[in-house]
Design an enzyme around this catalytic site. Sequence first.
Site: not given
Length: 311
Positions: A131, A183
Site C-alpha cells: 500500500s 459538518k
Amino acid sequence: MKMKKDSLFGLIVVSFLIFVVVFAIFKGSSANKGTSASKIKTGDSISVISLDGEIGESSNPLYGSGNTITVKEVKDLLKQCESDPSKAVIIEVNSPGGAVEPTQEIYDEIKQFKKKTNKKVYVWMRGTAASGGYYISCAADKIIAMPTTLTGSIGVIMELVNYQGLLEKIGVKEVVIKSGKFKDMGSSVRPMTEEEKKMFQNLINETYKQFFDTVQKARNIPADKLKEIAQGQVYTGIDAKKLGLVDATGNFQFVVDMIKKDLNIKGNPRIITHEVHRSIFSLLGENSSFVSQLSVIKGLKPMKLEYMLQP
C-alpha cells in the site's frame, strides 16, 4: 535499617537512570558516525537508509516518532545522502503503509532528491512494502523485493468507528450543534446516510486514482492490466515481479551487485549507512505500555484515510 535499604534502592534507581541517559546520548551521537561527507574518503560508495514502520506523524512529541516513518525523518535522511559522496542510494522499505498525506510527501521528497542530486535510488523491499509502502517505492529508479516480501495492496481505505450502540447501553447521548448538514460527516454516534456514503466513496475514488496514476507512470503497466491487479490484492515478491510491480527479487547483496553493474562501479563499494537521531524519550517510549495505550486510543478516532495494508 529500613531507611538504609530505601536509600540503597534509591541509589540503584538513580544509577540506572543515569546509565540509560548516558547510553541514549552515546547512541544518538554515534548513530550517524562516519556519515559526514568530510569524514568519508572519496570514491565509489553507496548510501543506505531504512524506512521501517507505519507512515504517519509523531503521535506524541514527548516520545518522538517511535516506529513511525515521518516526513521529517525522511527529509533528514535524504539530506545526509545528499551531502555524502555516494553514487546511489538504497532505501530499505519495511512498511504496511499509512496516512495518505505523508505518503505523498515522502514520495515527492524522493523524487526531488533524485532531481537535485542526479543520484540513482534503488528500493529494497524487506518483509512488507505494501500500500503506502509500495507507493513511496514507486519513486525509485528500480524496485527489488525479497521473494517472500508482501507487497502490492494498491488501494485506499477509510475506517469509520461507530459506537452509538455502546453509548446507548451506558446511557450516554451526544448532542451535536452544527452549521450545515454535512459538518458531522462520519460521526461515530449516528448512522451514516446514503448521501454521505456517496460523498465518502467519491473521496476514496479520487485518492485511489492518484495512487493508480502514480503506479502506472512509474511501472509503465497498461491501464487495463493495472486495474485487474490494483484492487487491494497482496502479492509476494515473486508474483510482483511477474506482474511488473517490481524489477527483480533478491537480497541486499543482490541490490549492491545490480548497482555496481548499472553504474559501472569497480570493486567493492563502501556502504554508508545513515540513521535517524532519536531522543532519549523516543528510546524509552517505544516500548512503553503507556505509549501503546495511546496508540490504541488514537486508532479509535472517527475518520482515517489511508494507503494501508489491512490485517
